[in-house]
Design a protein around this motif. Sequence first.
Motif, mmCIF file in Angstrom:
data_model
loop_
_atom_site.group_PDB
_atom_site.id
_atom_site.type_symbol
_atom_site.label_atom_id
_atom_site.label_comp_id
_atom_site.label_asym_id
_atom_site.label_seq_id
_atom_site.Cartn_x
_atom_site.Cartn_y
_atom_site.Cartn_z
ATOM 1 N N LEU A 253 0.839 -1.206 0.000
ATOM 2 C CA LEU A 253 0.000 0.000 0.000
ATOM 3 C C LEU A 253 0.876 1.258 0.000
ATOM 4 O O LEU A 253 2.047 1.221 0.406
ATOM 5 C CB LEU A 253 -0.917 0.017 1.215
ATOM 6 C CG LEU A 253 -2.017 -1.056 1.262
ATOM 7 C CD1 LEU A 253 -2.734 -1.017 2.594
ATOM 8 C CD2 LEU A 253 -2.999 -0.867 0.110
ATOM 9 N N PHE A 254 0.296 2.363 -0.483
ATOM 10 C CA PHE A 254 0.932 3.682 -0.495
ATOM 11 C C PHE A 254 2.289 3.630 -1.195
ATOM 12 O O PHE A 254 3.272 4.229 -0.727
ATOM 13 C CB PHE A 254 1.090 4.219 0.934
ATOM 14 C CG PHE A 254 -0.175 4.142 1.749
ATOM 15 C CD1 PHE A 254 -1.248 4.952 1.444
ATOM 16 C CD2 PHE A 254 -0.279 3.226 2.793
ATOM 17 C CE1 PHE A 254 -2.413 4.884 2.187
ATOM 18 C CE2 PHE A 254 -1.437 3.143 3.540
ATOM 19 C CZ PHE A 254 -2.514 3.980 3.229
ATOM 20 N N ALA A 255 2.318 2.898 -2.308
ATOM 21 C CA ALA A 255 3.556 2.755 -3.078
ATOM 22 C C ALA A 255 3.430 3.325 -4.481
ATOM 23 O O ALA A 255 4.283 3.047 -5.335
ATOM 24 C CB ALA A 255 3.967 1.287 -3.135
ATOM 25 N N GLY A 256 2.387 4.105 -4.731
ATOM 26 C CA GLY A 256 2.212 4.726 -6.043
ATOM 27 C C GLY A 256 1.441 3.894 -7.043
ATOM 28 O O GLY A 256 1.402 4.238 -8.233
ATOM 29 N N GLY A 257 0.828 2.793 -6.603
ATOM 30 C CA GLY A 257 0.045 1.968 -7.527
ATOM 31 C C GLY A 257 -1.399 2.456 -7.652
ATOM 32 O O GLY A 257 -1.817 3.424 -7.004
ATOM 33 N N ASP A 258 -2.160 1.753 -8.497
ATOM 34 C CA ASP A 258 -3.562 2.157 -8.726
ATOM 35 C C ASP A 258 -4.420 0.938 -9.098
ATOM 36 O O ASP A 258 -5.170 0.979 -10.071
ATOM 37 C CB ASP A 258 -3.657 3.212 -9.825
ATOM 38 C CG ASP A 258 -3.053 2.748 -11.136
ATOM 39 O OD1 ASP A 258 -2.401 1.681 -11.149
ATOM 40 O OD2 ASP A 258 -3.228 3.450 -12.152
ATOM 41 N N ILE A 259 -4.322 -0.133 -8.324
ATOM 42 C CA ILE A 259 -5.072 -1.340 -8.685
ATOM 43 C C ILE A 259 -6.089 -1.764 -7.630
ATOM 44 O O ILE A 259 -6.779 -2.766 -7.813
ATOM 45 C CB ILE A 259 -4.107 -2.518 -8.943
ATOM 46 C CG1 ILE A 259 -3.392 -2.876 -7.653
ATOM 47 C CG2 ILE A 259 -3.120 -2.192 -10.033
ATOM 48 C CD1 ILE A 259 -2.796 -4.254 -7.682
ATOM 49 N N PHE A 260 -6.193 -1.037 -6.539
ATOM 50 C CA PHE A 260 -7.068 -1.436 -5.431
ATOM 51 C C PHE A 260 -8.132 -0.356 -5.221
ATOM 52 O O PHE A 260 -7.805 0.755 -4.807
ATOM 53 C CB PHE A 260 -6.227 -1.619 -4.163
ATOM 54 C CG PHE A 260 -6.994 -2.123 -2.975
ATOM 55 C CD1 PHE A 260 -7.485 -3.411 -2.959
ATOM 56 C CD2 PHE A 260 -7.211 -1.311 -1.873
ATOM 57 C CE1 PHE A 260 -8.181 -3.891 -1.835
ATOM 58 C CE2 PHE A 260 -7.899 -1.780 -0.769
ATOM 59 C CZ PHE A 260 -8.384 -3.072 -0.755
ATOM 60 N N PRO A 261 -9.395 -0.633 -5.561
ATOM 61 C CA PRO A 261 -10.012 -1.884 -6.034
ATOM 62 C C PRO A 261 -9.816 -2.093 -7.529
ATOM 63 O O PRO A 261 -9.333 -1.216 -8.233
ATOM 64 C CB PRO A 261 -11.485 -1.677 -5.704
ATOM 65 C CG PRO A 261 -11.674 -0.196 -5.788
ATOM 66 C CD PRO A 261 -10.390 0.422 -5.314
ATOM 67 N N SER A 262 -10.248 -3.263 -8.000
ATOM 68 C CA SER A 262 -10.113 -3.619 -9.415
ATOM 69 C C SER A 262 -11.100 -2.803 -10.258
ATOM 70 O O SER A 262 -12.315 -2.908 -10.091
ATOM 71 C CB SER A 262 -10.377 -5.114 -9.601
ATOM 72 O OG SER A 262 -10.448 -5.440 -10.973
ATOM 73 N N GLY A 263 -10.561 -1.999 -11.170
ATOM 74 C CA GLY A 263 -11.420 -1.194 -12.043
ATOM 75 C C GLY A 263 -12.158 -2.038 -13.061
ATOM 76 O O GLY A 263 -13.303 -1.737 -13.413
ATOM 77 N N HIS A 264 -11.521 -3.094 -13.578
ATOM 78 C CA HIS A 264 -12.196 -3.979 -14.532
ATOM 79 C C HIS A 264 -13.442 -4.615 -13.904
ATOM 80 O O HIS A 264 -14.506 -4.670 -14.523
ATOM 81 C CB HIS A 264 -11.237 -5.089 -15.000
ATOM 82 C CG HIS A 264 -10.324 -4.657 -16.097
ATOM 83 N ND1 HIS A 264 -9.299 -3.765 -15.901
ATOM 84 C CD2 HIS A 264 -10.267 -5.017 -17.407
ATOM 85 C CE1 HIS A 264 -8.654 -3.579 -17.035
ATOM 86 N NE2 HIS A 264 -9.219 -4.326 -17.968
ATOM 87 N N THR A 265 -13.298 -5.082 -12.664
ATOM 88 C CA THR A 265 -14.423 -5.754 -12.013
ATOM 89 C C THR A 265 -15.556 -4.777 -11.709
ATOM 90 O O THR A 265 -16.729 -5.062 -11.983
ATOM 91 C CB THR A 265 -13.948 -6.422 -10.718
ATOM 92 O OG1 THR A 265 -12.826 -7.268 -11.016
ATOM 93 C CG2 THR A 265 -15.046 -7.238 -10.092
ATOM 94 N N ALA A 266 -15.220 -3.633 -11.138
ATOM 95 C CA ALA A 266 -16.255 -2.638 -10.826
ATOM 96 C C ALA A 266 -16.938 -2.135 -12.080
ATOM 97 O O ALA A 266 -18.164 -1.939 -12.108
ATOM 98 C CB ALA A 266 -15.629 -1.478 -10.053
ATOM 99 N N ASN A 267 -16.175 -1.937 -13.146
ATOM 100 C CA ASN A 267 -16.783 -1.468 -14.397
ATOM 101 C C ASN A 267 -17.706 -2.514 -15.001
ATOM 102 O O ASN A 267 -18.760 -2.176 -15.560
ATOM 103 C CB ASN A 267 -15.680 -1.120 -15.396
ATOM 104 C CG ASN A 267 -16.232 -0.546 -16.678
ATOM 105 O OD1 ASN A 267 -16.682 0.588 -16.722
ATOM 106 N ND2 ASN A 267 -16.197 -1.343 -17.747
ATOM 107 N N ALA A 268 -17.344 -3.793 -14.902
ATOM 108 C CA ALA A 268 -18.222 -4.853 -15.411
ATOM 109 C C ALA A 268 -19.534 -4.908 -14.633
ATOM 110 O O ALA A 268 -20.612 -5.083 -15.211
ATOM 111 C CB ALA A 268 -17.508 -6.202 -15.341
#
Length: 368
Positions: free
Chosen positions: A153-168
């Motif tokens: 966490l807090f490492a500059g990522g952007d995968i939590f939560p999953s955008g693919h899953t929420a968008n589906a």
Amino acid sequence: MRTDQILTRLERVFARLDREPERPAHLQTPQMSRHRVVLLGSTLAFYLAIVVAVLTTSWLVRLDWQIMFFRPYEQWPQLHAFLDYLVVLGQRGPTAVMVAAWLGWRSWRQHTLRPLITLAVALLLLNVTVGAVKLGLGRLGPHYATEIGSAELFAGGDIFPSGHTANAVVTWGILAYLASTGVTRRVLSIVSAVVSLSVGATTVYLGTHWVSDVLLGWSAGLLIMLALPWFEPLIARTEAYVFDRRELLRRRAETGRMPAPVVSALTPLLSAGGKWQLRPAAGTGGEPVPQPVPANVAATAATSAAATTVAAVVAVHSSAPRATVHPAGRPHVIRSERTPVTPAGSRRPPHTDRAAARGAAARPVAGG
């Protein structure tokens, strides 16, 4: 003997498409019932539980690492090609275009903008809520993890939560939300659930998301779908505003195409009773037609007519030649009042040499 024509399936489809489009009156917008409120509260509690479990590096984070080391894409490589295409059903761009095309055609057929506006509101809520959590927590994906057993966490990522899953969940669930019948709503709900579950599992198989990312993506999408009835008044006001603006622009366009009224053949006269009397101009041969008008309109017309008359008089005086100024002691009379004077003799000036020659030629010459 009956001779009814039996239509094929294709002919029935075209016959249904050729019907006159109309806005269905039986459609009911979903309400925020007690059952929906309970589901919303339960989903929100599950959402917060997943976030806390990841923040505290609990058993859920250990499960994430175990599945990552299992590497499903290496265990079943024959599924890789198919699942690469299946995951597209969760990408925001392609799915939004497909669903918007269908809802746009439906809006045109039913003369309503509610499907498109509802899709726009749902996608806006999805981008705001999911995007804010992604950037706020900054979690790294399995392929970019740096420390085994860490939540990353807090490492500059952007995968939590999953955008693919929420968008589906949101994109395909909006079709079930806008269904016009109960049977259609149940069928589309099952289809959207299967698609969203498949997309989430595919991201785990490909190694692009942790299991906790997918669980939080399902929760985020479901929260948006359950909260949509709270935005129905906003959707209705937006639709009414768009239709009002369209009618205003249509009236302006029709007013601009109207021909200017021809007033050269009729002369308006204002009577003392506050009514219009239209007198035909010279050469028209018509009869005056009285038409009552309000007093303010009559006053405005009278003022305009007076201003027009003054302008015409000024124009005539400015273009006419300047009159001759006569002395004060000699009155000016017109030609018809003058006394006729007959000239006595020729108007040519006398010539003495011609007169002398003419007199000498007329006198007889005597001889001797």
